[in-house]
Design an enzyme around this catalytic site. Structure first.
Site, PDB file in Angstrom:
ATOM      1  N   ARG A   1     -12.278 -67.017   3.618  1.00 13.23           N
ATOM      2  CA  ARG A   1     -13.196 -65.901   3.788  1.00 13.23           C
ATOM      3  C   ARG A   1     -14.645 -66.372   3.829  1.00 13.23           C
ATOM      4  O   ARG A   1     -15.392 -66.049   4.720  1.00 13.23           O
ATOM      5  CB  ARG A   1     -13.010 -64.869   2.672  1.00 13.23           C
ATOM      6  CG  ARG A   1     -11.773 -64.015   2.861  1.00 13.23           C
ATOM      7  CD  ARG A   1     -11.454 -63.266   1.611  1.00 13.23           C
ATOM      8  NE  ARG A   1     -11.223 -64.199   0.522  1.00 13.23           N
ATOM      9  CZ  ARG A   1     -11.138 -63.852  -0.746  1.00 13.23           C
ATOM     10  NH1 ARG A   1     -11.276 -62.598  -1.091  1.00 13.23           N
ATOM     11  NH2 ARG A   1     -10.903 -64.767  -1.663  1.00 13.23           N
TER      12      ARG A   1
ATOM     13  N   SER B   1      -8.038 -58.238  -2.866  1.00 15.51           N
ATOM     14  CA  SER B   1      -7.134 -57.242  -3.448  1.00 15.51           C
ATOM     15  C   SER B   1      -7.759 -56.644  -4.715  1.00 15.51           C
ATOM     16  O   SER B   1      -7.656 -55.433  -4.946  1.00 15.51           O
ATOM     17  CB  SER B   1      -5.785 -57.889  -3.771  1.00 15.51           C
ATOM     18  OG  SER B   1      -5.214 -58.382  -2.583  1.00 15.51           O
TER      19      SER B   1
ATOM     20  N   LYS C   1      -2.326 -64.103 -13.134  1.00 18.79           N
ATOM     21  CA  LYS C   1      -2.659 -62.759 -12.656  1.00 18.79           C
ATOM     22  C   LYS C   1      -1.700 -61.724 -13.220  1.00 18.79           C
ATOM     23  O   LYS C   1      -0.521 -62.011 -13.381  1.00 18.79           O
ATOM     24  CB  LYS C   1      -2.598 -62.723 -11.121  1.00 18.79           C
ATOM     25  CG  LYS C   1      -3.750 -63.460 -10.462  1.00 18.79           C
ATOM     26  CD  LYS C   1      -3.791 -63.229  -8.965  1.00 18.79           C
ATOM     27  CE  LYS C   1      -5.034 -63.862  -8.350  1.00 18.79           C
ATOM     28  NZ  LYS C   1      -5.081 -63.692  -6.894  1.00 18.79           N
TER      29      LYS C   1
ATOM     30  N   HIS D   1      -5.251 -59.772   5.119  1.00 18.29           N
ATOM     31  CA  HIS D   1      -3.991 -60.528   5.183  1.00 18.29           C
ATOM     32  C   HIS D   1      -3.262 -60.252   6.505  1.00 18.29           C
ATOM     33  O   HIS D   1      -2.752 -61.170   7.143  1.00 18.29           O
ATOM     34  CB  HIS D   1      -3.055 -60.121   4.028  1.00 18.29           C
ATOM     35  CG  HIS D   1      -3.548 -60.472   2.656  1.00 18.29           C
ATOM     36  ND1 HIS D   1      -3.657 -59.541   1.648  1.00 18.29           N
ATOM     37  CD2 HIS D   1      -3.937 -61.649   2.114  1.00 18.29           C
ATOM     38  CE1 HIS D   1      -4.093 -60.137   0.549  1.00 18.29           C
ATOM     39  NE2 HIS D   1      -4.277 -61.407   0.794  1.00 18.29           N
TER      40      HIS D   1
HETATM   41  N1  COA Z   1      -8.478 -61.165   3.557  1.00 16.67           N
HETATM   42  C1  COA Z   1      -8.786 -60.518   2.438  1.00 16.67           C
HETATM   43  N2  COA Z   1      -8.547 -61.005   1.204  1.00 16.67           N
HETATM   44  C2  COA Z   1      -7.957 -62.195   1.116  1.00 16.67           C
HETATM   45  C3  COA Z   1      -7.591 -62.932   2.244  1.00 16.67           C
HETATM   46  C4  COA Z   1      -7.884 -62.360   3.515  1.00 16.67           C
HETATM   47  N3  COA Z   1      -7.582 -62.979   4.642  1.00 16.67           N
HETATM   48  N4  COA Z   1      -7.034 -64.078   1.841  1.00 16.67           N
HETATM   49  C5  COA Z   1      -7.047 -64.070   0.514  1.00 16.67           C
HETATM   50  N5  COA Z   1      -7.606 -62.934   0.066  1.00 16.67           N
HETATM   51  C6  COA Z   1      -7.829 -62.567  -1.316  1.00 16.67           C
HETATM   52  C7  COA Z   1      -6.597 -62.001  -1.960  1.00 16.67           C
HETATM   53  O1  COA Z   1      -6.542 -60.596  -1.818  1.00 16.67           O
HETATM   54  C8  COA Z   1      -6.779 -62.417  -3.389  1.00 16.67           C
HETATM   55  O2  COA Z   1      -7.552 -61.474  -4.080  1.00 16.67           O
HETATM   56  P1  COA Z   1      -7.440 -61.294  -5.675  1.00 16.67           P
HETATM   57  O3  COA Z   1      -7.793 -62.617  -6.300  1.00 16.67           O
HETATM   58  O4  COA Z   1      -8.433 -60.244  -5.926  1.00 16.67           O
HETATM   59  O5  COA Z   1      -6.016 -60.890  -5.970  1.00 16.67           O
HETATM   60  C9  COA Z   1      -7.589 -63.690  -3.334  1.00 16.67           C
HETATM   61  O6  COA Z   1      -8.135 -63.746  -2.035  1.00 16.67           O
HETATM   62  C10 COA Z   1      -6.756 -64.895  -3.607  1.00 16.67           C
HETATM   63  O7  COA Z   1      -5.808 -65.015  -2.586  1.00 16.67           O
HETATM   64  P2  COA Z   1      -4.283 -65.351  -2.677  1.00 16.67           P
HETATM   65  O8  COA Z   1      -3.983 -65.828  -1.309  1.00 16.67           O
HETATM   66  O9  COA Z   1      -3.476 -64.210  -3.173  1.00 16.67           O
HETATM   67  O10 COA Z   1      -4.273 -66.579  -3.603  1.00 16.67           O
HETATM   68  P3  COA Z   1      -3.891 -66.765  -5.113  1.00 16.67           P
HETATM   69  O11 COA Z   1      -5.010 -67.591  -5.640  1.00 16.67           O
HETATM   70  O12 COA Z   1      -3.535 -65.540  -5.817  1.00 16.67           O
HETATM   71  O13 COA Z   1      -2.560 -67.598  -4.976  1.00 16.67           O
HETATM   72  C11 COA Z   1      -1.208 -69.424  -4.186  1.00 16.67           C
HETATM   73  C12 COA Z   1      -2.562 -68.817  -4.276  1.00 16.67           C
HETATM   74  C13 COA Z   1      -0.082 -68.440  -4.019  1.00 16.67           C
HETATM   75  C14 COA Z   1      -1.275 -70.224  -2.910  1.00 16.67           C
HETATM   76  C15 COA Z   1      -1.034 -70.298  -5.412  1.00 16.67           C
HETATM   77  O14 COA Z   1      -1.014 -69.532  -6.577  1.00 16.67           O
HETATM   78  C16 COA Z   1       0.235 -71.100  -5.351  1.00 16.67           C
HETATM   79  O15 COA Z   1       0.373 -71.946  -4.491  1.00 16.67           O
HETATM   80  N6  COA Z   1       1.161 -70.823  -6.287  1.00 16.67           N
HETATM   81  C17 COA Z   1       2.454 -71.508  -6.380  1.00 16.67           C
HETATM   82  C18 COA Z   1       2.399 -72.795  -7.218  1.00 16.67           C
HETATM   83  C19 COA Z   1       1.856 -73.906  -6.376  1.00 16.67           C
HETATM   84  O16 COA Z   1       2.492 -74.372  -5.454  1.00 16.67           O
HETATM   85  N7  COA Z   1       0.618 -74.315  -6.693  1.00 16.67           N
HETATM   86  C20 COA Z   1      -0.113 -75.290  -5.895  1.00 16.67           C
HETATM   87  C21 COA Z   1       0.085 -76.680  -6.305  1.00 16.67           C
HETATM   88  S1  COA Z   1      -0.291 -76.987  -7.980  1.00 16.67           S
END
Ligand code: COA
Length: 176
Positions: free
Chosen positions: A108, A146, A58, A34
């Site tokens: 990724r 994560s 989550k 990140h």
């Molecule tokens: N390096 C290492 N790991 C990475 C990374 C990077 N550059 N980018 C992402 N990851 C990992 C994260 O650690 C995470 O790991 P985990 O699943 O083990 O916790 C995983 O990839 C998912 O990444 P994250 O960016 O945290 O995405 P998410 O799927 O948890 O959340 C949101 C994505 C926040 C964008 C999404 O939930 C969201 O938009 N929520 C708000 C509601 C909304 O607007 N929805 C969309 C329209 S319906």
């Protein structure tokens, strides 16, 4: 103004301040992957608003406050180009409220693509004024997430090098 001139003018005029981007995620906890994306996004945008999104699917290990503090410690709370916020709503609404023109996401591997493509298309359907910008994750961080890091730390594994030192300490404290 002729339609052709008007069209040209609307293409060149930014809709928002073009230098603010939001970087959403769960950040449970923030990893070096990140941090890498944020640093590179800072070369493209004047300000990055890191937004911790409440993801109902989550069960986070760290509280929102702990996650905010860990992110702030990575960049220093006096860094005026970075802000950390939280939202329980839509990311595109958050972006509009914060004057952002873009959502930054890190890719990724190919396995990320389907989900990210769907997310970007849905966000675009919800709000056409906010673009999604994808950055390729640095190759050193391609294999981390994560969850994987938490799992390693939970079982006493050494997570040096994949998370900042203060995050490593926080993980050790959680699992001690
Ligand atoms: N390096 C290492 N790991 C990475 C990374 C990077 N550059 N980018 C992402 N990851 C990992 C994260 O650690 C995470 O790991 P985990 O699943 O083990 O916790 C995983 O990839 C998912 O990444 P994250 O960016 O945290 O995405 P998410 O799927 O948890 O959340 C949101 C994505 C926040 C964008 C999404 O939930 C969201 O938009 N929520 C708000 C509601 C909304 O607007 N929805 C969309 C329209 S319906």
């Amino acid at each position: 103004m002729s339609p052709a001139k008007k069209n040209k003018a609307s293409l060149s005029a930014p809709i928002h301040n073009p230098t603010i981007a939001v970087y959403p995620g769960t950040f449970d906890p923030i990893t070096n992957g990140h941090v890498d994306i944020i640093k590179r996004a800072m070369q493209m945008f004047d300000r990055i608003v890191i937004v911790i999104a409440i993801n109902a699917t989550k069960k986070p290990l760290f509280s929102i406050e702990e996650r905010i503090e860990m992110i702030e410690q990575c960049f220093g709370s006096s860094n005026h180009r970075i802000e950390v916020k939280t939202t329980g709503g839509l990311i595109v609404d958050f972006a509009m409220e914060n004057g952002a023109c873009a959502i930054v996401r890190g890719l990724r591997a190919v396995s990320d693509f389907d989900y990210e493509f769907q997310l970007a298309l849905m966000n675009r359907k919800l709000q056409r004024r906010v673009e999604t910008v994808f950055l390729m994750t640095g190759f050193r961080w391609i294999y981390i997430s994560s969850s994987i890091i938490k799992d390693a730390a939970r079982h006493g594994g050494d997570v040096s090098g994949v998370v900042p030192a203060h995050v490593k300490t926080a993980l050790q404290e959680k699992f001690s």
